[in-house]
Every structure is written in structure tokens, then in C-alpha cells.
Write an enzyme that holds these catalytic residues in place. Structure first.
Site, PDB file in Angstrom:
ATOM      1  N   GLY A  86     -57.528  28.415 -16.599  1.00  0.00           N
ATOM      2  CA  GLY A  86     -58.670  29.307 -16.350  1.00  0.00           C
ATOM      3  C   GLY A  86     -59.912  28.549 -15.895  1.00  0.00           C
ATOM      4  O   GLY A  86     -60.550  28.912 -14.909  1.00  0.00           O
ATOM      5  N   ARG A 131     -45.054  23.131  -4.447  1.00  0.00           N
ATOM      6  CA  ARG A 131     -44.296  22.023  -5.058  1.00  0.00           C
ATOM      7  C   ARG A 131     -43.136  21.621  -4.136  1.00  0.00           C
ATOM      8  O   ARG A 131     -42.920  20.435  -3.879  1.00  0.00           O
ATOM      9  CB  ARG A 131     -43.745  22.450  -6.426  1.00  0.00           C
ATOM     10  CG  ARG A 131     -44.806  22.410  -7.510  1.00  0.00           C
ATOM     11  CD  ARG A 131     -44.246  22.827  -8.864  1.00  0.00           C
ATOM     12  NE  ARG A 131     -45.258  22.658  -9.904  1.00  0.00           N
ATOM     13  CZ  ARG A 131     -45.324  23.387 -10.999  1.00  0.00           C
ATOM     14  NH1 ARG A 131     -44.450  24.341 -11.230  1.00  0.00           N
ATOM     15  NH2 ARG A 131     -46.272  23.165 -11.896  1.00  0.00           N
ATOM     16  N   VAL A 161     -51.459  35.094 -14.325  1.00  0.00           N
ATOM     17  CA  VAL A 161     -50.984  33.701 -14.254  1.00  0.00           C
ATOM     18  C   VAL A 161     -50.215  33.337 -15.533  1.00  0.00           C
ATOM     19  O   VAL A 161     -49.381  32.435 -15.542  1.00  0.00           O
ATOM     20  CB  VAL A 161     -52.168  32.720 -14.053  1.00  0.00           C
ATOM     21  CG1 VAL A 161     -51.673  31.291 -13.838  1.00  0.00           C
ATOM     22  CG2 VAL A 161     -53.043  33.140 -12.877  1.00  0.00           C
ATOM     23  N   SER A 162     -50.492  34.069 -16.613  1.00  0.00           N
ATOM     24  CA  SER A 162     -49.865  33.757 -17.907  1.00  0.00           C
ATOM     25  C   SER A 162     -48.349  33.861 -17.796  1.00  0.00           C
ATOM     26  O   SER A 162     -47.827  34.762 -17.137  1.00  0.00           O
ATOM     27  CB  SER A 162     -50.365  34.731 -18.981  1.00  0.00           C
ATOM     28  OG  SER A 162     -51.771  34.783 -18.988  1.00  0.00           O
ATOM     29  N   ASN A 163     -47.678  32.980 -18.496  1.00  0.00           N
ATOM     30  CA  ASN A 163     -46.214  32.953 -18.463  1.00  0.00           C
ATOM     31  C   ASN A 163     -45.573  33.657 -19.658  1.00  0.00           C
ATOM     32  O   ASN A 163     -46.220  33.770 -20.688  1.00  0.00           O
ATOM     33  CB  ASN A 163     -45.743  31.488 -18.439  1.00  0.00           C
ATOM     34  CG  ASN A 163     -45.717  30.946 -17.025  1.00  0.00           C
ATOM     35  OD1 ASN A 163     -45.214  31.600 -16.122  1.00  0.00           O
ATOM     36  ND2 ASN A 163     -46.255  29.746 -16.831  1.00  0.00           N
ATOM     37  N   ASN A 198     -47.152  35.731 -25.763  1.00  0.00           N
ATOM     38  CA  ASN A 198     -48.107  36.027 -24.707  1.00  0.00           C
ATOM     39  C   ASN A 198     -48.214  37.517 -24.373  1.00  0.00           C
ATOM     40  O   ASN A 198     -49.241  37.967 -23.863  1.00  0.00           O
ATOM     41  CB  ASN A 198     -47.771  35.205 -23.455  1.00  0.00           C
ATOM     42  CG  ASN A 198     -48.269  33.768 -23.611  1.00  0.00           C
ATOM     43  OD1 ASN A 198     -48.987  33.457 -24.560  1.00  0.00           O
ATOM     44  ND2 ASN A 198     -47.894  32.890 -22.697  1.00  0.00           N
ATOM     45  N   ASP A 235     -63.164  34.029 -22.887  1.00  0.00           N
ATOM     46  CA  ASP A 235     -62.172  33.470 -23.812  1.00  0.00           C
ATOM     47  C   ASP A 235     -62.418  34.078 -25.177  1.00  0.00           C
ATOM     48  O   ASP A 235     -63.525  34.506 -25.496  1.00  0.00           O
ATOM     49  CB  ASP A 235     -62.265  31.935 -23.888  1.00  0.00           C
ATOM     50  CG  ASP A 235     -60.957  31.306 -24.373  1.00  0.00           C
ATOM     51  OD1 ASP A 235     -60.189  30.818 -23.527  1.00  0.00           O
ATOM     52  OD2 ASP A 235     -60.694  31.336 -25.601  1.00  0.00           O
ATOM     53  N   HIS A 239     -40.324  33.080 -11.474  1.00  0.00           N
ATOM     54  CA  HIS A 239     -40.927  31.769 -11.736  1.00  0.00           C
ATOM     55  C   HIS A 239     -40.165  31.145 -12.897  1.00  0.00           C
ATOM     56  O   HIS A 239     -40.570  31.245 -14.040  1.00  0.00           O
ATOM     57  CB  HIS A 239     -42.402  31.969 -12.087  1.00  0.00           C
ATOM     58  CG  HIS A 239     -43.144  30.683 -12.285  1.00  0.00           C
ATOM     59  ND1 HIS A 239     -43.089  29.643 -11.406  1.00  0.00           N
ATOM     60  CD2 HIS A 239     -43.975  30.279 -13.279  1.00  0.00           C
ATOM     61  CE1 HIS A 239     -43.855  28.656 -11.838  1.00  0.00           C
ATOM     62  NE2 HIS A 239     -44.397  29.019 -12.986  1.00  0.00           N
TER      63      HIS A 239
END
Ligand code: APR
Length: 311
Positions: free
Chosen positions: A14, A151, A118-120, A95, A33, A175
Site C-alpha cells: 500500500g 516477471r 491487490v490482497s491475496n 483475508n 490503515d 494468480h
């Protein structure tokens, strides 16, 4: 008027994302946050670098969602990162609670925003953000394909000792272990990659790409990648905020494209002012198509965990 971007989670991803957004002058940033001092402290630190780095956008840190009111873009990075030996699947339960809670609070203040998750585990968290926000499918997407693709590009450029700018490719699918680097759409200066790298070497580069996140987790020990993820999310933010209509691999809701139905998975997407303008259907080989559909099935199974949590 400057665009307003909320970044939720002031951790590694973040905060690095916030800094990149500022440096690119894409808008004012609100860094949120659950740990108030963390967001405030990092925002203040970034503000103090502005005279030296020459950006004029504003950044504030907060734990109060009222400060995020009327954001154009919400980037969700809150959550715990993957730890060594932890699969993306293990992350689902922890999460999911966090992502659901932050989405609920953020969309109340910004009902017209676009959301990038974006969190996994990414594809599942994007599905959860879509479900929780009740936004249209065009406005909710996930960042992973851009990261997996850069990548892969970087590994290929190192292998060939050519500029990364000469490498064009696209990684689709989830992902995770089932991601699908599209060799049929991979070229170096226009030459098909299969003509310049042996199949054996390509297989090993594909595998390193799939393990790209885990390789970094293994080295860092106490966290996961954040520089390249932050750069990747900024690429998507820029395409949206500047209405670039850029084709990038993103996690988006497929409803029949590539034979995938009602599932969030990484596919090439045209990104612009209103979010996902369209899912672009590349011509894939039968093997690539099968692998993409298998990857989507794997996401569906993880989404069941979220559905069964009853949240
Ligand atoms: N609301 C707001 N922030 C929260 C919440 C919450 N409910 N829960 C956790 N956070 C914050 C944490 O306080 C922490 O500052 O999310 C931040 C996460 O930061 P890091 O632990 O540094 O994790 P990071 O490396 O940034 O990864 C974040 O992105 O790439 C993915 O897998 C990664 O899911 C992980 C996420």
C-alpha cells in the site's frame, strides 16, 4: 480537479503504491490503515519528501473512512501477506474477513469509485469485493496479470540479454500455480519466442514465473513482494485515471469469454475511465485454452470457501 485515490492498507504494498501514484502525479492519495499511526506517519513522511521529489499531489493518512469520501479509485492492499510455506489458499479465510470489512466501509463513502484489489489470494478477493460492493462488473478488478507478465518479461529479457522493452507477452489465469503464460503471444522484437529459446529453457522460465512470488517470500522470510506489485497496480491505475484504453491482463469477471462463466480470473482487458471496457479475446492454442479454463475452475473452488464462510 485532481483525481482522488484511496489506498487501503499502509503496509509494504500500500505505501509503495501510494508513493508511486504521487510520483506519477496521478492524483491525491488517501492512505488508510487499521493502525492509524502507520498510515499517518507514512503519509507525513511522503509529504516531507515532496519538495525534493517535486510532486504536488496531496497525501493524507487515516483510519477514518469519511476521509476517503468521493474517491475515484479504491485500491485494496489490506490483509496479511503470504508467509513462507503458506499457500494462497491458506490466506483465504484470514483475508476474506479483512477485505469484506474494508470494502463495505469504502464503498459507503465512494459509491461511484472503481476498485482494484491487490490482497491475496487475488482472484478470490476480487470476487469477494465484487460481491460485497454490489458494483457493476466493469468497476471491480484485480491486479495480478500485470505483475505475472512483467516477471515473465524480465526473466525472458535476462535469458536473451535484450531489452525488456523488446519482449511482448501476456500471462492469464489465476494468480497462482495455475497461471498461464501465453507462449503463443510471446515475441522478442516481433519474433516468436519459441524460435529463439528452446522448449526446455522456456519451461523452466515459465516455472520460475509461476514461482515468482514464492521465490521472494522465501528470500524475505517475513513478507512478500511489494516493489513490482506496486508498480503493476500503478500501471492499471494510470490506464484508468488517464482513460488510456490500454490492454492489460487483469482479473475480471468472465461471462462466457474464453469459455469461462461467472468467474473472476486473469484475462486481457481493455482498461479506461469506466474500468473494464471489454475483455479482449486473444486466439489461444487448444492447450492454453484448456489451461485457462482449468485455472478458472481452481478459482471457483476457492470462491466456494468464501461462500461457505457465510460472509
Ligand atoms: N483495515 C485496514 N488495514 C488493514 C486491515 C483492515 N481491516 N487489516 C490489516 N490491515 C493493514 C495492516 O495493518 C498492514 O499495514 O494491511 C497492511 C498490510 O501490509 P503488509 O503486512 O505490509 O502486507 P503487504 O506486503 O503490503 O501485502 C498486502 O497484498 O500482495 C498482497 O499478499 C499480499 O495480501 C497481501 C497484501
Amino acid at each position: 480537479m485532481a483525481k482522488k485515490i484511496t489506498v487501503i492498507g499502509a503496509g509494504n504494498v500500500g505505501a509503495t503504491t501510494a508513493l508511486r501514484l504521487l510520483e506519477k502525479g496521478l492524483g491525491d492519495v488517501v492512505l488508510v490503515d487499521i493502525i492509524e499511526g502507520l498510515a499517518k506517519g507514512k503519509a507525513l513522511d511522503m509529504t516531507q519528501s515532496s519538495p525534493l521529489w517535486g510532486y504536488n499531489s496531496e497525501i493524507i493518512g487515516t483510519c477514518n473512512y469519511e476521509d476517503t469520501k468521493d474517491s475515484d479509485l479504491i485500491i485494496i492492499t489490506s490483509g496479511i501477506p503470504r508467509k513462507p510455506g503458506m499457500s494462497r489458499e491458506d490466506l483465504v479465510k484470514v483475508n476474506a474477513e479483512i477485505v469484506k470489512s474494508v470494502v463495505e466501509q469504502a464503498v459507503k463513502e465512494s459509491p461511484n469509485a472503481i476498485i482494484i484489489v491487490v490482497s491475496n489470494p487475488l482472484d478470490v478477493m476480487t470476487y469477494l469485493a465484487y460481491k460485497t460492493s454490489r458494483f457493476s462488473k466493469e468497476k471491480v478488478m484485480g491486479m495480478a496479470g500485470v505483475l505475472d507478465t512483467v516477471r515473465f518479461r524480465m526473466f525472458l529479457s535476462q535469458e536473451l540479454n535484450v531489452s525488456v522493452e523488446n519482449i511482448h507477452t501476456c500471462v492469464v489465469g489465476s494468480h497462482g500455480d495455475t497461471m498461464v503464460p501465453l507462449l503463443s503471444h510471446t515475441t522478442v522484437a516481433g519474433i516468436p519466442i519459441t524460435e529463439v529459446i528452446s522448449r526446455e529453457r522456456l519451461n523452466s522460465i515459465v516455472q520460475r514465473t509461476k514461482d515468482g512470488g514464492a521465490e521472494i517470500v522465501g528470500l524475505l522470510k517475513t513478507g512478500s513482494a511489494f516493489y513490482a506489485p506496486a508498480a503493476a497496480v500503478c500501471e492499471m491505475a494510470e490506464a484508468i485515471l488517464l482513460d488510456k484504453k490500454k490492454i492489460l491482463p487483469c482479473t475480471a469477471l468472465c461471462q462466457g469469454q474464453y469459455g469461462v462463466r461467472d468467474t473472476f480470473v486473469g484475462v486481457p482487458v481493455k482498461l479506461g475511465a469506466n474500468g473494464v471496457k471489454e475483455i479482449v479475446e486473444f486466439k489461444l492454442t487448444p492447450d492454453e485454452l484448456t489451461a485457462l479454463r482449468k485455472s478458472a475452475e481452481a478459482v471457483k473452488e476457492l470462491c466456494c470457501i468464501v461462500d461457505n464462510m457465510g460472509i
